[in-house]
Scaffold this motif. Structure first.
Motif, mmCIF file in Angstrom:
data_model
loop_
_atom_site.group_PDB
_atom_site.id
_atom_site.type_symbol
_atom_site.label_atom_id
_atom_site.label_comp_id
_atom_site.label_asym_id
_atom_site.label_seq_id
_atom_site.Cartn_x
_atom_site.Cartn_y
_atom_site.Cartn_z
ATOM 1 N N MET A 131 -4.807 42.629 18.726
ATOM 2 C CA MET A 131 -4.838 43.653 18.378
ATOM 3 C C MET A 131 -6.247 43.700 18.592
ATOM 4 N N LEU A 132 -6.896 43.407 18.504
ATOM 5 C CA LEU A 132 -8.623 43.988 18.539
ATOM 6 C C LEU A 132 -9.243 44.007 20.434
ATOM 7 N N VAL A 133 -8.187 43.215 20.784
ATOM 8 C CA VAL A 133 -8.987 43.605 22.640
ATOM 9 C C VAL A 133 -8.544 44.702 23.281
ATOM 10 N N ALA A 134 -7.208 44.895 22.234
ATOM 11 C CA ALA A 134 -6.430 46.564 22.857
ATOM 12 C C ALA A 134 -7.199 47.310 21.910
ATOM 13 N N LEU A 135 -7.917 47.335 20.983
ATOM 14 C CA LEU A 135 -8.178 48.466 20.194
ATOM 15 C C LEU A 135 -9.763 48.573 20.890
ATOM 16 N N ALA A 136 -10.565 47.150 22.071
ATOM 17 C CA ALA A 136 -11.754 47.277 22.424
ATOM 18 C C ALA A 136 -11.046 48.179 23.537
ATOM 19 N N SER A 137 -10.450 48.305 23.990
ATOM 20 C CA SER A 137 -9.709 48.605 25.502
ATOM 21 C C SER A 137 -9.510 50.174 24.973
ATOM 22 N N GLY A 138 -9.754 50.290 24.490
ATOM 23 C CA GLY A 138 -9.088 52.025 23.818
ATOM 24 C C GLY A 138 -8.028 52.342 23.846
ATOM 25 N N GLU A 171 -7.499 30.747 21.371
ATOM 26 C CA GLU A 171 -6.293 30.816 22.612
ATOM 27 C C GLU A 171 -6.712 31.969 22.752
ATOM 28 N N VAL A 172 -6.573 33.215 22.471
ATOM 29 C CA VAL A 172 -6.728 34.484 22.862
ATOM 30 C C VAL A 172 -7.962 35.387 23.523
ATOM 31 N N ALA A 173 -9.049 34.080 23.067
ATOM 32 C CA ALA A 173 -10.682 34.431 23.935
ATOM 33 C C ALA A 173 -10.708 33.810 25.059
ATOM 34 N N ARG A 174 -10.262 32.701 24.754
ATOM 35 C CA ARG A 174 -10.030 31.532 26.480
ATOM 36 C C ARG A 174 -9.696 32.387 27.363
ATOM 37 N N ASP A 175 -8.436 33.341 27.068
ATOM 38 C CA ASP A 175 -7.789 33.758 27.998
ATOM 39 C C ASP A 175 -8.349 35.517 28.440
ATOM 40 N N GLN A 176 -8.916 36.037 28.140
ATOM 41 C CA GLN A 176 -9.997 37.080 27.293
ATOM 42 C C GLN A 176 -11.241 36.595 28.465
ATOM 43 N N LYS A 177 -11.731 35.368 28.417
ATOM 44 C CA LYS A 177 -13.091 34.589 28.602
ATOM 45 C C LYS A 177 -14.295 35.781 27.999
ATOM 46 N N LEU A 178 -14.091 35.298 26.588
ATOM 47 C CA LEU A 178 -14.643 35.468 25.485
ATOM 48 C C LEU A 178 -14.862 34.680 24.304
ATOM 49 N N GLY A 179 -16.200 34.952 23.996
ATOM 50 C CA GLY A 179 -16.541 33.759 23.178
ATOM 51 C C GLY A 179 -16.212 34.362 21.632
ATOM 52 N N VAL A 180 -16.740 33.230 21.028
ATOM 53 C CA VAL A 180 -16.363 33.574 18.835
ATOM 54 C C VAL A 180 -17.164 33.255 18.235
ATOM 55 N N ALA A 225 -19.994 49.594 27.855
ATOM 56 C CA ALA A 225 -20.274 48.248 28.629
ATOM 57 C C ALA A 225 -21.584 47.413 27.860
ATOM 58 N N ALA A 226 -22.193 48.233 26.694
ATOM 59 C CA ALA A 226 -23.584 47.413 26.044
ATOM 60 C C ALA A 226 -23.081 45.972 25.078
ATOM 61 N N GLN A 227 -21.592 45.943 24.893
ATOM 62 C CA GLN A 227 -21.122 45.294 23.727
ATOM 63 C C GLN A 227 -21.251 43.565 24.438
ATOM 64 N N ALA A 228 -21.320 42.488 24.200
ATOM 65 C CA ALA A 228 -21.584 41.517 23.879
ATOM 66 C C ALA A 228 -20.137 40.917 23.998
ATOM 67 N N GLY A 234 -15.560 43.543 19.312
ATOM 68 C CA GLY A 234 -15.065 43.157 17.331
ATOM 69 C C GLY A 234 -15.414 42.187 16.684
ATOM 70 N N VAL A 235 -14.054 42.677 15.255
ATOM 71 C CA VAL A 235 -14.900 41.527 14.096
ATOM 72 C C VAL A 235 -13.275 42.382 13.976
ATOM 73 N N ILE A 236 -12.775 40.506 13.662
ATOM 74 C CA ILE A 236 -11.899 39.870 12.690
ATOM 75 C C ILE A 236 -12.429 39.873 11.237
ATOM 76 N N ALA A 237 -11.927 40.201 10.404
ATOM 77 C CA ALA A 237 -12.217 39.526 9.015
ATOM 78 C C ALA A 237 -11.153 39.107 8.329
ATOM 79 N N VAL A 238 -11.087 37.775 7.975
ATOM 80 C CA VAL A 238 -9.864 37.395 7.073
ATOM 81 C C VAL A 238 -10.618 37.064 5.583
ATOM 82 N N LEU A 239 -9.404 37.303 4.948
ATOM 83 C CA LEU A 239 -9.422 37.508 3.257
ATOM 84 C C LEU A 239 -11.684 37.592 3.095
#
Length: 348
Positions: free
Chosen positions: A315-322, A95-104, A68-71, A130-135
């Motif tokens: 994938m990140l959203v799924a991981l964050a939800s367990g 696109e995924v962030a908007r659907d999940q009401k998340l910021g980037v 619950a403490a996650q931003a 969560g973190v997405i690391a690109v290249l």
């Protein structure tokens, strides 16, 4: 949240298995608030003490349990933000962030592949979902720090072999390069050159391997003089192409590791007074928006960059939800887009 408050919320009453902050503090020989500051990426802890606490956290598999403490943020990390390639991925993640009401949150490492020493502490203090690391090439220690803070990580086109349990997303680079080279062979080209990117990047090695495999399958030897390694940018490609065109027997076709290199081939050909595709055929890789407006429109391999972004974010959203990911490695297909930059070699 202050260090003391965080320690209280993570103390004996909130357990991850049998390991508590109090237990970690006792094993590391420090106070519970000190452990809390390390977990939250807060300042005020000596480096040697921080490393000692992190080692104990990692050894005992400690993870924060206060989701619950996650931003409501996705942290998107790029080695550089200097091309439309990055923009396509950002659009997919958003696109995924908007659907999940998340910021980037965007972080750039200004060309470095591995984040600096203080980066992980900054992420822990921000507490993103969560973190997405690109290249990017996070160290095993940095990945362990994120895991300790219960911050899931997904890598997109990792520069190195990710840890076996790190989910990753990429594209069919090897197959895409094979198809592109086969297209040139089918047109009748035999003196085919390739502009490679830095071979420390797996996607560059895969595209070179796909090029060589297609040539080998066709029984056409690869002339080592026609394979050049250079930056994945226009300027470097101009320089390397000019060298290739100056050979006694120059190539009749060039396959570039990305569209920016292919754009550099166009410029080198223009300076040499050559016409594309009459005198030189060119194939790029990525299918960035400008390729269809090039003169002539560029034949290229479409890499689904936006879909790679949406896939990594989902994938990140799924991981964050367990949820455990159905696949640890997702590799999306590529497609050859034939336009007007390729034709049979001169004289055919």
């Amino acid at each position: 949240m202050t260090g003391t408050g965080a320690a209280a919320s993570l103390g004996d009453g909130r357990r991850r298995g049998k390991v508590t902050v109090a237990t970690i503090a006792r094993l590391a020989g420090v106070s519970a608030p000190t452990v809390s500051r390390v977990i939250n990426g807060q300042a005020g802890v000596a480096l040697s003490t921080r490393r000692r606490v992190e080692a104990v956290l990692h050894e005992h598999g400690y993870q924060r349990g206060d989701a619950a403490a996650q931003a409501p943020l996705i942290e998107l990390v790029f080695h550089a933000l200097d091309s439309l390639w990055a923009l396509e991925i950002i659009q997919g993640v958003e696109e995924v962030a908007r659907d999940q009401k998340l910021g980037v949150v965007l972080t750039t490492m200004q060309g470095r592949l591995t984040p600096g020493a203080g980066w992980t502490e900054q992420v822990l203090s921000r507490r993103p979902m969560g973190v997405i690391a690109v290249l990017s090439d996070l160290t095993a220690h940095q990945q362990a720090q994120l895991a300790t803070g219960s911050i899931p990580l997904v890598t997109l086109d990792p520069t190195g072999e990710p840890l076996h349990d790190t989910p990753s997303v990429g594209a069919a680079n090897y197959n895409g390069a094979m198809v592109a080279t086969r297209h040139l062979l089918d047109l009748g080209h035999r003196r085919i050159g390739m502009l490679c990117g830095n071979l420390k990047w797996p996607f560059c090695r895969a595209r070179l391997d796909g090029f060589r495999a297609a040539m080998d399958h066709a029984g056409v030897p690869v002339d080592p003089d026609l394979v050049r390694v250079g930056p994945l940018y226009v300027e470097g490609a101009v320089r390397e192409t000019e060298a290739l065109l100056g050979l006694p027997e120059p190539p009749t076709a060039l396959f570039a590791t990305n569209d920016l290199q292919a754009h550099g081939v166009y410029e080198a050909a223009r300076r040499a007074g050559l016409r594309i595709p009459d005198d030189l055929s060119v194939v790029g890789f990525d299918d960035l928006p400008f390729t269809r407006w090039a003169g002539p429109p560029m034949t290229t391999v479409r890499q689904p960059l936006k879909r790679m972004g949406t896939t990594a974010a989902a994938m990140l959203v799924a991981l964050a939800s367990g949820q455990a990911p159905r696949e640890r490695r997702v590799e999306l297909t590529t497609d050859l887009i034939v336009r007007e930059s390729t034709a049979p070699p001169p004289g055919r």
